[in-house]
Design an enzyme around this catalytic site. Sequence first.
Site, PDB file in Angstrom:
ATOM      1  N   ASP A 121     -17.141  10.575  30.408  1.00 38.88           N
ATOM      2  CA  ASP A 121     -16.460  11.878  29.846  1.00 38.88           C
ATOM      3  C   ASP A 121     -14.959  11.484  29.788  1.00 38.88           C
ATOM      4  OD1 ASP A 121     -18.726  13.576  29.272  1.00 38.88           O
ATOM      5  OD2 ASP A 121     -18.704  13.945  31.751  1.00 38.88           O
ATOM      6  N   ASP A 139     -21.676  15.708  24.220  1.00 33.92           N
ATOM      7  CA  ASP A 139     -21.585  17.096  24.630  1.00 33.92           C
ATOM      8  C   ASP A 139     -21.222  18.089  23.653  1.00 33.92           C
ATOM      9  OD1 ASP A 139     -22.293  15.724  27.160  1.00 33.92           O
ATOM     10  OD2 ASP A 139     -20.089  15.867  27.873  1.00 33.92           O
TER      11      ASP A 139
END
Length: 168
Positions: A121, A139
């Site tokens: 991330d 995501d």
Amino acid sequence: MRFRERGLVWLWLSAVVLILDQLTKYIATEALTLYVPQKVTGFLNWTLLHNKGIAFSLLADQPGWQRWFILIMASVIVIWLLLWLYNSSRTLKLHNISLALVIGGALGNIYDRAVLGYVVDFIQLHYTDYYWPAFNIADSAISVGAVLLIIDTLFRKQDKEHNESTSG
């Protein structure tokens, strides 16, 4: 229904999402230092994080079983979405785009988890001292795809009800 008439023709979009996701994760991994935010704007940082859990880092503190559990569950969901796409008509554009976005995003995170043991991330949004959990392109694609699928389901149902009430 022939292959060209099926929703699977939209899988090119899943491939684009997967490639963009992996490319941006590679760039983030090479350019950023783990856990060190790089300010972009007053509300956006690039911050490299390794997420061993699921959404919002749930289960990240577990001893390792979650990696395989999440991999299996995500793979089963992707297979189910592929079957759904296979059985969809090519003409259901928003529906198929939604599914393709979710599939591409899920495959990006599945790849990370299978190869690295965690999901990379790097996008971090915040307002003053309130931080949204870091995320990535995969995501984002999953979230946008899910919202579009809900919108498509609601509007297609309303269109069907409207057509049935005006024809009867």
